[in-house]
Design a protein around this motif. Structure first.
Motif, PDB file in Angstrom:
ATOM      1  N   ILE A 227       0.838  -1.203   0.000  1.00 16.14           N
ATOM      2  CA  ILE A 227       0.000   0.000   0.000  1.00 16.14           C
ATOM      3  C   ILE A 227       0.871   1.251   0.000  1.00 16.14           C
ATOM      4  N   MET A 228       1.979   1.203   0.752  1.00 18.34           N
ATOM      5  CA  MET A 228       2.814   2.393   0.915  1.00 18.34           C
ATOM      6  C   MET A 228       3.847   2.545  -0.190  1.00 18.34           C
ATOM      7  N   TYR A 230       5.892   3.604  -3.115  1.00 17.42           N
ATOM      8  CA  TYR A 230       5.740   4.799  -3.956  1.00 17.42           C
ATOM      9  C   TYR A 230       6.592   4.785  -5.229  1.00 17.42           C
ATOM     10  N   PRO A 231       7.933   4.627  -5.134  1.00 16.45           N
ATOM     11  CA  PRO A 231       8.750   4.861  -6.329  1.00 16.45           C
ATOM     12  C   PRO A 231       8.387   3.968  -7.513  1.00 16.45           C
ATOM     13  N   SER A 234       5.142   4.913  -9.071  1.00 15.09           N
ATOM     14  CA  SER A 234       5.164   6.224  -9.717  1.00 15.09           C
ATOM     15  C   SER A 234       5.806   6.149 -11.092  1.00 15.09           C
ATOM     16  N   LEU A 245      -3.009   4.999  -4.471  1.00 16.49           N
ATOM     17  CA  LEU A 245      -3.219   6.129  -3.574  1.00 16.49           C
ATOM     18  C   LEU A 245      -1.915   6.865  -3.280  1.00 16.49           C
ATOM     19  N   ALA A 246      -0.845   6.104  -3.045  1.00 21.53           N
ATOM     20  CA  ALA A 246       0.426   6.729  -2.673  1.00 21.53           C
ATOM     21  C   ALA A 246       0.916   7.659  -3.781  1.00 21.53           C
ATOM     22  N   GLN A 250      -0.181  12.635  -4.131  1.00 20.41           N
ATOM     23  CA  GLN A 250       0.773  13.715  -4.364  1.00 20.41           C
ATOM     24  C   GLN A 250       0.227  14.758  -5.333  1.00 20.41           C
ATOM     25  N   LEU A 253      -0.870  18.346  -4.299  1.00 26.95           N
ATOM     26  CA  LEU A 253      -0.013  19.392  -3.744  1.00 26.95           C
ATOM     27  C   LEU A 253       1.083  19.832  -4.709  1.00 26.95           C
ATOM     28  N   PHE A 263      -7.059  17.886  -0.473  1.00 26.51           N
ATOM     29  CA  PHE A 263      -6.104  16.859  -0.063  1.00 26.51           C
ATOM     30  C   PHE A 263      -6.410  16.372   1.345  1.00 26.51           C
ATOM     31  N   ALA A 267      -6.972  12.658   2.316  1.00 29.55           N
ATOM     32  CA  ALA A 267      -5.983  12.008   3.174  1.00 29.55           C
ATOM     33  C   ALA A 267      -6.654  11.322   4.352  1.00 29.55           C
ATOM     34  N   SER A 270      -8.690   8.254   3.137  1.00 34.41           N
ATOM     35  CA  SER A 270      -7.953   7.063   2.719  1.00 34.41           C
ATOM     36  C   SER A 270      -6.969   6.591   3.774  1.00 34.41           C
ATOM     37  N   GLY A 271      -6.487   7.529   4.615  1.00 33.40           N
ATOM     38  CA  GLY A 271      -5.506   7.138   5.620  1.00 33.40           C
ATOM     39  C   GLY A 271      -6.134   6.449   6.811  1.00 33.40           C
ATOM     40  N   ILE A 274      -6.416   2.510   6.823  1.00 37.58           N
ATOM     41  CA  ILE A 274      -5.097   1.874   6.960  1.00 37.58           C
ATOM     42  C   ILE A 274      -4.607   2.029   8.395  1.00 37.58           C
TER      43      ILE A 274
ATOM     44  N   PHE B 332       3.117   8.065   3.276  1.00 37.27           N
ATOM     45  CA  PHE B 332       2.935   8.977   2.145  1.00 37.27           C
ATOM     46  C   PHE B 332       1.892  10.037   2.456  1.00 37.27           C
ATOM     47  N   ILE B 333       1.009   9.744   3.403  1.00 30.62           N
ATOM     48  CA  ILE B 333       0.021  10.753   3.784  1.00 30.62           C
ATOM     49  C   ILE B 333       0.632  11.736   4.777  1.00 30.62           C
TER      50      ILE B 333
END
Lengths: 296, 514
Positions: A227-228, A230-231, A234, A245-246, A250, A253, A263, A267, A270-271, A274, B332-333
């Protein structure tokens, strides 16, 4: 336990309580702030912790419902948050199931069988796992670009690619499960095999049911890690509708397009699930973090 | 003894015939799919990838057919996954570090040659005026040249002709009225996509509303591999050191192709001051960032763990849940939340600071402030993990040690420095190194919080004062306009070596037994 207690204990306890409460207030500040911001109207307004003009506009947009204000202006949701959440959950569930299945069977072999190159494979897995995948993104990008030319559901901009790529991070889980298997007495399976069970049956019907707790932990850890992530996502995902979502969060912003209020609502929306899952599972996670190492 | 029995399948358990067929059938299908992929890759001259999949398929067949490799069947999928997604990309990255792979040198030599040879130009020498006629079978085009006229068979303009329309010499114009100018304008797009082919193989396309002209390949390949520009007459020779076609004057044709450049990327990192300067600065900051993060999170985590361990404190469950929150919120949040809170103009943190102290720090444009912000945020994110670890380790310290020290009149500080710290340092050391390695590569924090900003002045690659080595590499590879994958891969290789050394030390320190 009767400890020898100096007279100043009472003040020290009080000071500790005060100190911790202050610290907690400091820690919670950003989290409370983001909740407050999600209820404020407008994207740039600053205000107090309790919103002066409470508004549900950001929440409506985060849930994907166009918002009509009092003047009759309709605002469209800027991003498909729920779709992103669904993408993230879908990718995370599929990849954690795969990770669990593959790492359990390999951990079984590593814990119970004897074969050539076992120690070497185990150790090199651990070392290779330390390398940050960010650095081999160019190669991964080229790899998926190439595979995608022949297998369309594994190419760039597909969820298949992200799921398959996440399978590369299995070594840690293999180590954790192996550590747990090592702590279970072998004689149980031995007895089953003497009674005529195959190796696979001994694994499936004896060892697996005994390992449910650690399998839960690994599943949760793998789920949260995906879930977390990112790279990788992306680079591999491009279309707005395909983002996780990760990666998507972004988008709110960017310097030129600072949707602070929208945001905030997205946030929290969705946060929160989790966070709740994490808090609910924390005691197993803490156990899992140390289980592999302690019992090795 | 037992492991021996476990290593081999028992002869007694004979699978059913149908299961056997299913197994072999499935295997045959998978193998033929893999072979198809390998052949397709080979046909496209992607030898590295073809090799990779060939090795994977061959080893899979070997492991699953060979009875003596029974144990390896269990680990094969995991090892194959690691090979495909961790080890192969790593080797490939190291390989890229020795090439000039970048946005301008993306393709292989053959593809570049194909691409350049496919370029055409319109020779102005032969121009034809034309008339378009509409007949019952379709459109007919009639070309009028200086000494030769052509006519086409009827064709359709609607479904974008993919094939060239053949032309035949014609003595005179077809009967009937040609279409007026406005109908031609209406069909301009379809006409523009049209290619006409004469009997001797010349291709004609539309050059203006009233004219068709011949198109010719711009470059001609000669025996020695050189390309000659038909219009200017300049000859370009392939230069396999730079990866470009070059003329005698040094003029280059783009795109170029990927060639092996040896150590030149590494040399650039060391010798080019616009790269080595920022590189060293970023390297130093990466080290400082990781060290400070480990120290801050350890101090905070150990302190809180000690407090939570203390018998006198009531409500431990509440404190624990509250203190663990930063770990529970997805990173990420929370990183993006901080990005907004620290915003210079309308961020809540500057608002509070201004009201209380009249301060308005430039969190994102001043290097020192940006770095402090990153450390604050990362300490916030990281201390709960340390706290959890310390709580676990503190439990293993015998309580009578504290009892004895209390008898001797020691205070909490004495206890911490002389009992707690020395005892937990040993089991904690490998975990601290792991934390150091993790933060050394903490890409997500930088990418989401500052993106490396503010930039280092005078750097020739995108480099920021808050960039870590990983985010720096990422930016060279994916955000730079030149997408210099070769240079990025060289820097990645340097980081691989550093992290590899770290993880070896870690393995030694934690005394992992297999």
């Amino acid at each position: 336990m009767a400890m020898v207690e100096p007279r100043s204990t009472k003040y020290r306890v009080l000071a500790s309580h005060l100190g911790m409460l202050c610290f907690i207030a400091l820690i919670l500040f950003p989290l409370l702030m983001i909740i407050s911001i999600s209820f404020r109207s407008g994207n740039f307004a600053t205000g107090s912790l309790l919103p002066e003009t409470p508004s549900l506009e950001h929440w409506s947009l985060a849930l994907g419902i166009p918002y009509t204000d009092e003047a009759g202006n309709v605002t469209q949701p800027p991003f498909p948050v729920l779709l992103w959440l669904w993408n993230s959950v879908k990718i995370a569930v599929i990849s954690s199931v795969l990770i669990l299945a593959l790492s359990t069977t390999s951990a079984y072999a590593f814990a119970r069988m004897r074969f050539g190159g076992k120690g070497f494979v185990l150790k090199s897995m651990l070392i290779f796992q330390m390398f940050p995948p960010v650095l081999s993104l160019v190669a991964l990008y080229a790899l998926f670009d190439e595979i995608g030319n022949h297998v369309s559901w594994l190419g760039l901009n597909t969820h298949g690619a992200v799921i398959v790529a996440s399978l590369g991070g299995m070594a840690l889980h293999i180590w954790t499960i192996k550590g747990y298997f090592d702590s279970i007495d072998r004689s149980l399976e031995e007895a089953a095999i003497v009674d005529g069970a195959t190796t696979w049956q001994a694994f499936r019907y004896i060892l697996l049911p005994l390992s449910v707790p650690i399998l839960m932990v690994v599943f949760i850890l793998a789920f949260i890690m995906t879930i977390m992530e990112y790279p990788m996502a992306s680079i591999l995902l491009v279309d707005t509708n395909k983002l996780t979502l990760a990666v998507g969060a972004q988008q709110y912003l960017y310097e030129q397009n600072y949707l602070w209020g929208d945001f905030a609502a997205a946030a929290v929306l969705s946060g929160l699930p989790i966070t709740l899952v994490f808090l609910y599972c924390q005691k197993w996670i803490v156990g899992g973090l140390t289980a592999g190492g302690v019992k090795g | 003894m037992l492991t021996e029995t476990l290593s081999y399948p028992r002869a007694a358990s004979k699978p059913l015939m149908s299961r056997n067929i299913l197994k072999w059938g499935l295997m045959a299908i998978l193998v033929s799919l893999a072979l198809y992929l390998i052949l397709a890759l080979y046909a496209q001259r992607e030898f590295v990838f073809a090799m990779l999949f060939l090795v994977l398929t061959a080893s899979a067949v070997f492991v699953f057919v060979n009875r003596r490799m029974y144990a390896h069947r269990y680990i094969y999928p995991a090892v194959a996954g690691m090979t495909l997604f961790v080890i192969f990309p790593l080797m490939y990255t190291v390989g890229i570090g020795f090439t000039n792979y970048s946005a301008s040198n993306l393709l292989s030599f053959e593809r570049v040659q194909e691409q350049i040879l496919a370029r055409t130009y319109q020779s102005e020498a032969v121009r034809y005026g034309y008339e378009l006629y509409q007949t019952e079978q379709g459109y007919v085009i009639y070309l009028e040249g200086q000494n030769q006229n052509f006519q086409s068979p009827p064709f359709s303009l609607e479904n974008g002709n993919a094939e060239a329309v053949p032309l035949r010499p014609a003595a005179s114009a077809p009967t009937g009225e040609p279409l007026a100018m406005r109908d031609i304008i209406k069909n301009r797009q379809a006409l523009g996509a049209l290619t006409l082919e004469t009997e001797d193989g010349r291709m004609l396309t539309m050059v203006g509303l009233r004219d068709f002209a011949g198109i010719q390949p711009l470059y001609e390949l000669s025996e020695n591999g050189a390309l000659t520009n038909q219009r200017t007459g300049v000859t370009y020779f392939p230069n396999h050191d730079t990866g470009f076609y070059q003329s005698a004057e040094g003029e280059r044709l783009s795109p170029g192709w990927t060639v092996n450049t040896g150590w030149s990327n590494y040399e650039r990192v060391i010798t080019d001051p616009t790269i080595s300067g920022p590189f060293l600065q970023i390297f130093a900051w990466t080290l400082a960032f990781s060290v400070f993060t480990v120290i801050f999170t350890l101090i905070l985590g150990l302190l809180l763990a000690n407090l939570l361990q203390w018998d006198q404190i009531r409500g431990k469950g509440f404190y624990r849940t509250m203190l663990i929150l930063p770990y529970a919120v997805p990173a990420f949040i929370s990183i993006l939340v901080f990005k907004g809170l620290f915003n210079q103009n309308f961020g809540e943190i500057n608002l509070v600071l201004e009201n209380l102290f009249g301060l308005r720090p430039d969190w994102f444009s001043d290097p020192t402030m940006a770095r402090s912000m990153i450390l604050i945020v990362n300490t916030w994110l990281g201390y709960p993990y340390m706290m959890l670890l310390c709580m676990g380790l503190l439990q293993s310290i015998p309580r009578d040690l504290y009892e004895a020290s209390a008898m001797d009149g020691a205070g909490p500080i004495n206890n911490l420095m002389n009992i707690t710290f020395p005892l937990i340092l040993k089991p904690l050391a490998p975990l601290l190194i792991a934390s150091f390695a993790f933060n050394f590569n903490n890409f997500v924090l930088i990418a989401l919080l500052t993106g490396g900003a503010p930039d280092i002045i005078g750097a020739s690659t995108p480099a920021g004062t808050t960039d870590l080595l990983v985010s720096y590499t990422y930016r060279i590879a994916f955000q730079d306009s030149g997408q210099n994958f070769g240079l990025a891969a060289a820097i990645a290789t340097v980081i691989f070596v550093v992290v590899g050394a770290l993880s070896l030390i870690n393995l030694k320190l934690s005394k992992v037994k297999v």
